[in-house]
Structures are given as structure tokens and as C-alpha cells.
Write a protein that holds these residues in place. Structure first.
Motif, short mmCIF file in Angstrom:
data_model
loop_
_atom_site.label_atom_id
_atom_site.label_comp_id
_atom_site.label_asym_id
_atom_site.label_seq_id
_atom_site.Cartn_x
_atom_site.Cartn_y
_atom_site.Cartn_z
N THR A 1 0.86 -1.17 0.00
CA THR A 1 0.00 0.00 0.00
C THR A 1 0.90 1.23 0.00
OG1 THR A 1 -1.92 1.04 1.04
CG2 THR A 1 -0.22 0.21 2.53
N TRP B 1 -2.37 6.47 -1.89
CA TRP B 1 -3.63 5.74 -2.04
C TRP B 1 -4.50 5.95 -0.80
CZ3 TRP B 1 -7.07 2.41 0.08
CH2 TRP B 1 -8.00 1.80 -0.77
N ARG C 1 -8.07 8.04 -0.91
CA ARG C 1 -9.34 7.32 -0.77
C ARG C 1 -10.04 7.56 0.57
NH1 ARG C 1 -10.03 3.45 -5.19
NH2 ARG C 1 -8.22 3.99 -6.46
N CYS D 1 -19.99 0.78 14.12
CA CYS D 1 -19.74 2.22 13.95
C CYS D 1 -20.88 3.07 14.48
CB CYS D 1 -19.47 2.54 12.49
SG CYS D 1 -17.91 1.84 11.97
N ARG E 1 -5.43 -5.41 3.07
CA ARG E 1 -5.17 -3.96 2.99
C ARG E 1 -6.41 -3.09 2.81
NH1 ARG E 1 -2.35 -3.36 -3.03
NH2 ARG E 1 -4.16 -4.12 -4.18
N GLY F 1 -16.20 -2.66 0.53
CA GLY F 1 -16.00 -1.22 0.72
C GLY F 1 -16.88 -0.32 -0.14
N THR F 2 -16.96 -0.59 -1.43
CA THR F 2 -17.72 0.27 -2.32
C THR F 2 -19.21 0.20 -1.98
OG1 THR F 2 -16.11 -0.47 -3.94
CG2 THR F 2 -17.90 0.85 -4.78
N VAL G 1 -20.51 -0.58 0.91
CA VAL G 1 -20.71 0.09 2.20
C VAL G 1 -20.71 1.60 2.00
CG1 VAL G 1 -19.73 0.47 4.50
CG2 VAL G 1 -19.71 -1.82 3.52
N ASN H 1 -14.64 7.63 6.77
CA ASN H 1 -13.86 7.97 5.58
C ASN H 1 -14.07 9.47 5.37
OD1 ASN H 1 -13.10 8.50 2.88
ND2 ASN H 1 -13.43 6.36 2.34
N ILE I 1 -16.65 10.43 2.85
CA ILE I 1 -18.06 10.32 3.24
C ILE I 1 -18.47 11.60 3.98
CG2 ILE I 1 -19.74 9.05 4.67
CD1 ILE I 1 -18.14 6.48 4.12
N GLY J 1 -22.81 2.09 9.94
CA GLY J 1 -21.79 1.04 9.93
C GLY J 1 -22.34 -0.35 9.81
N SER J 2 -21.50 -1.30 10.16
CA SER J 2 -21.80 -2.72 10.02
C SER J 2 -23.14 -3.06 10.65
CB SER J 2 -20.67 -3.53 10.65
OG SER J 2 -21.12 -4.79 11.02
N1 ACO Z 1 -3.56 0.23 -0.72
C1 ACO Z 1 -3.42 0.22 -2.08
N2 ACO Z 1 -4.36 -0.29 -2.90
C2 ACO Z 1 -5.48 -0.80 -2.34
C3 ACO Z 1 -5.68 -0.80 -0.94
C4 ACO Z 1 -4.66 -0.27 -0.13
N3 ACO Z 1 -4.76 -0.22 1.21
N4 ACO Z 1 -6.89 -1.35 -0.69
C5 ACO Z 1 -7.44 -1.68 -1.87
N5 ACO Z 1 -6.59 -1.35 -2.87
C6 ACO Z 1 -6.80 -1.50 -4.32
C7 ACO Z 1 -7.80 -2.58 -4.63
O1 ACO Z 1 -7.19 -3.85 -4.69
C8 ACO Z 1 -8.34 -2.11 -5.98
O2 ACO Z 1 -7.44 -2.48 -6.97
P1 ACO Z 1 -7.99 -2.94 -8.43
O3 ACO Z 1 -8.71 -1.73 -8.97
O4 ACO Z 1 -6.75 -3.30 -9.13
O5 ACO Z 1 -8.92 -4.09 -8.16
C9 ACO Z 1 -8.31 -0.59 -5.88
O6 ACO Z 1 -7.37 -0.30 -4.84
C10 ACO Z 1 -9.66 0.04 -5.56
O7 ACO Z 1 -10.23 -0.65 -4.44
P2 ACO Z 1 -11.66 -0.33 -3.89
O8 ACO Z 1 -11.94 -1.23 -2.72
O9 ACO Z 1 -12.63 -0.28 -5.02
O10 ACO Z 1 -11.40 1.17 -3.36
P3 ACO Z 1 -12.44 2.27 -2.94
O11 ACO Z 1 -12.20 3.48 -3.72
O12 ACO Z 1 -13.84 1.71 -2.86
O13 ACO Z 1 -11.98 2.60 -1.45
C11 ACO Z 1 -12.59 2.16 0.86
C12 ACO Z 1 -12.01 1.60 -0.45
C13 ACO Z 1 -11.68 3.25 1.35
C14 ACO Z 1 -12.64 1.02 1.85
C15 ACO Z 1 -14.01 2.73 0.61
O14 ACO Z 1 -14.75 1.83 -0.15
C16 ACO Z 1 -14.77 3.04 1.88
O15 ACO Z 1 -14.39 3.94 2.62
N6 ACO Z 1 -15.88 2.36 2.14
C17 ACO Z 1 -16.76 2.68 3.26
C18 ACO Z 1 -16.20 2.37 4.60
C19 ACO Z 1 -17.25 2.59 5.65
O16 ACO Z 1 -18.02 3.52 5.63
N7 ACO Z 1 -17.36 1.67 6.61
C20 ACO Z 1 -18.49 1.77 7.51
C21 ACO Z 1 -18.07 1.93 8.87
S1 ACO Z 1 -16.98 0.69 9.38
C22 ACO Z 1 -17.79 -0.28 10.55
O17 ACO Z 1 -18.99 -0.27 10.79
C23 ACO Z 1 -16.95 -1.31 11.28
#
Ligand code: ACO
Length: 335
Positions: free
Chosen positions: A29, A33, A37, A115, A156, A227-228, A230, A265, A268, A323-324
Motif C-alpha cells: 500500500t 492511495w 481514498r 460504527c 489492505r 467497501g464500495t 458500504v 472515511n 463520506i 456502519g456494520s
Molecule cells: N492500498 C493500495 N491499494 C489498495 C488498498 C490499499 N490499502 N486497498 C485496496 N486497494 C486497491 C484494490 O485492490 C483495488 O485495486 P484494483 O482496482 O486493481 O482491483 C483498488 O485499490 C480500488 O479498491 P476499492 O476497494 O474499489 O477502493 P475504494 O475506492 O472503494 O476505497 C474504501 C475503499 C476506502 C474502503 C471505501 O470503499 C470506503 O471507505 N468504504 C466505506 C467504509 C465505511 O463507511 N465503513 C463503515 C463503517 S466501518 C464499521 O462499521 C466497522
């Protein structure tokens, strides 16, 4: 009729700072990134060998909140503890707080709403105060995420987001109905339970099965997050929870003095801020420093905002979380 009002706030985070750069040494990572994000620059992770756990951090935050309320642990009538990372599978952390703070044998309940945990916990405490059953309730949110994350490239997508920490509030009875919690709104949609979950250990997947399988490729023990999916639900539900609270109280978004969104995030929070046309002064974020601390995030952010003098007497303060579960909700308060 009584109302409930926050009389003390406190938070505690472990000293150990883990930067995005540190993570890039454990997994594939990078800082760009993660910042792009999520907005996160660093988080706190409990150092190996530290005494800290969810209950211990919760107790540390609680001592500060109780002192600031001008009370002692003996004055607390009830404990509500929100966490998804308890010290034990059972019993919950609430009972540990009763012991650690040498409190009377008051009741203690754990809230398992991830959350949204702190928002749920505040709502539960508020009901006990409004009915006249209790005068002072200790409400805690605490998480020890780092012990359960998959810190390899496989994990990751989840592990870069979460941090450890705790916050606590004392909710006290007031007879001034113009101040304190005006309303709270809670929701759930269990059909999405497995979009953000830890599958094991569970009663269906218990120790004999774990020992029998002993499969190092089994990811059931690590948090899984779609992630997406959620993200898309989060932006909708956050907004709904805020609108619901404002409507109930005949208020407008412009009336909000301080919105404390759950720190899932930064993107968000920014989406929500833009949607409600709020200025930077009307929203508080600290995910940059602490990551997503789940049930602790709203209360750590509320405490920090208050410590920085960003919340003043008579302000309209809105707490909102998603959240979850999925679970989501809001609490509207007049400070
Ligand atoms: N470092 C580098 N690359 C990464 C990482 C990382 N840490 N994690 C994922 N990638 C890559 C993926 O493999 C993917 O690669 P690909 O395009 O080659 O397949 C690319 O980055 C995009 O991954 P996505 O998962 O689509 O990334 P996204 O833009 O959706 O961001 C994130 C991910 C940050 C998790 C986002 O979806 C998010 O914030 N989701 C909501 C989280 C949330 O609100 N949670 C609720 C509360 S938590 C709770 O209740 C416990």
C-alpha cells in the motif's frame, strides 16, 4: 419530564502512532492511495505488550469524563459500553468498567452496533434518564482493532482504515428541557450483515471447528468489508439520519452548529457536508489522525471538538453514524 445532558467528556488513544508509511512496510500500500481514498494520514495502534485493551482504554477515558462532570465513579448509576472488539467473547466490557473504576454494583450493558455503537449507546442511556430511572450514566465507546486486523496485502482494503482508541461521556439528568438530547433515531437493515463482518469465531464456528480446520488461508477471522457497497449505503443513510433528526425538531441544516459524523472515511464526511451545504466550521473531522475507531469515533471527535472550544453553550450538535449491520442513526442535542 427529565432530559439528559452531557456533563463530562473524555478520550484516550494509545501513544503508538502508525503512519501510512509504516503500513507500506507491512503490505503493498502507499500513503497517496490511503490519503486519496480515505483522508487518513495516521492512526494509533496498541503496542504489543501494552496493558491497553478496549476495557482498559474505556476506563481511562471514563475517569477523565467523570472528573470533568464533577462526579466520582460512585455517583454513576449505570454503564453503557459500545464496542465490536471486546476483551472477552463474553462477558461484555461494561462489567469490567464497573470493576476497574471500583463502582457500586450498578448495571452494565454492552452495545453491539459497530460504527453506530456510540449513537445507539447514547440513545439507550437517554431513555433511562428521561424515564427517571437513573441520574448519571457513563456511556463509553472503545475499540482495540489492531489486534484483529489482517496486516498483510490480503487485508489492505480494511486494515489501513481502522485505529484503536476510546471515548466516554457522562450523561446526566437535567430538568431544563431546552438543553440536552432533543431526539435520537436508530435504524438497521440486517440483510447486509455480511457486507461488513467478522465471521468467526462465532457459535457456528467455534473452537473445536477452528482446531479441526486449522487452515491458515481461512479469512473468516479477519474483518471483511465490501467497501464500495458500504460507501454507497453510508452516504445515503448518514443523510437520512440527519434529515430525520432535523425534521423531528423542526430544524434546518443551517441550524446545525456542529455535525460530528462517524469517522469512516473523510470522503463520506465531505459528501455529507456538501449535501447539507455546511461550512468547515459546522463539521468536525479527525480521521486524519486516528483512522476509523468505530464505536469510539463519534465520542473521540465530540470530545476533541469540545476541547478545542468548537462547541459552545446553546449550540445545536448533531451526531450521525453508519456502519456494520447495517446500522445507522443520529442524536440531536442542544448544548
Ligand atoms: N492500498 C493500495 N491499494 C489498495 C488498498 C490499499 N490499502 N486497498 C485496496 N486497494 C486497491 C484494490 O485492490 C483495488 O485495486 P484494483 O482496482 O486493481 O482491483 C483498488 O485499490 C480500488 O479498491 P476499492 O476497494 O474499489 O477502493 P475504494 O475506492 O472503494 O476505497 C474504501 C475503499 C476506502 C474502503 C471505501 O470503499 C470506503 O471507505 N468504504 C466505506 C467504509 C465505511 O463507511 N465503513 C463503515 C463503517 S466501518 C464499521 O462499521 C466497522
Amino acid at each position: 419530564m427529565y432530559n439528559s445532558k452531557i456533563t463530562g467528556l473524555g478520550y484516550y488513544v494509545p501513544d503508538n502512532v502508525v503512519t501510512n508509511e509504516d503500513l507500506s512496510k507491512m503490505m503493498d500500500t502507499n500513503d497517496a492511495w490511503i490519503q486519496e481514498r480515505t483522508g487518513i494520514k495516521e492512526r494509533r495502534w496498541i503496542q504489543e505488550g501494552s496493558e491497553d485493551t478496549s476495557a482498559v482504554m474505556g476506563a481511562k477515558a471514563s475517569r477523565i469524563a467523570i472528573e470533568r462532570a464533577g462526579l466520582t465513579p460512585k455517583d454513576i448509576d449505570f454503564i453503557v459500553f459500545a464496542t465490536l472488539s471486546p476483551d472477552y467473547y463474553f462477558p461484555g466490557c461494561g462489567v469490567q468498567i464497573q470493576e476497574m473504576l471500583e463502582m457500586r454494583t450498578v448495571g452494565a450493558v454492552d452495545i453491539r452496533n459497530q460504527c453506530s455503537g456510540f449513537v445507539y449507546a447514547m440513545s439507550v442511556a437517554d431513555q433511562f434518564i428521561k424515564t427517571g430511572m437513573y441520574k448519571n450514566i457513563l456511556v463509553i465507546g472503545s475499540e482495540f482493532h489492531s489486534g484483529g486486523l489482517d496486516k498483510t496485502t490480503r487485508g489492505r482494503g480494511v486494515s489501513v482504515i481502522f485505529g484503536d482508541g476510546a471515548g466516554a461521556a457522562v450523561l446526566s439528568r437535567t430538568e431544563d428541557n431546552t438543553k440536552g438530547i432533543l431526539s435520537s433515531h436508530l435504524h438497521s437493515e440486517g440483510k447486509h450483515a455480511e457486507e461488513l463482518t467478522v465471521l468467526a469465531p462465532s457459535i457456528r464456528h467455534w473452537v473445536p471447528k477452528i482446531l479441526e480446520e486449522n487452515d491458515e488461508n481461512d479469512e473468516s477471522y479477519f474483518p471483511y468489508m465490501n467497501g464500495t457497497f458500504v460507501f454507497k449505503h453510508a452516504v445515503v443513510r448518514f443523510s437520512e439520519a440527519i434529515v430525520e433528526g432535523l425534521k423531528t425538531n423542526n430544524l434546518q441544516a443551517a441550524d446545525i452548529n456542529m455535525l460530528i459524523p462517524h469517522q469512516a472515511n473523510l470522503r463520506i464526511s465531505q459528501f455529507v457536508q456538501k449535501k447539507f451545504k455546511l461550512t468547515d466550521d459546522q463539521v468536525f473531522n479527525n480521521i486524519q489522525k486516528y483512522g476509523n475507531t468505530t464505536a469510539a469515533s463519534v465520542i473521540i471527535a465530540l470530545t476533541e471538538a469540545w476541547e478545542k472550544g468548537k462547541i459552545k453553550d446553546n449550540d445545536l450538535v448533531v451526531l450521525a453514524a453508519f456502519g456494520s449491520g447495517f446500522t445507522w442513526g443520529s442524536v440531536i442535542m442542544r448544548w
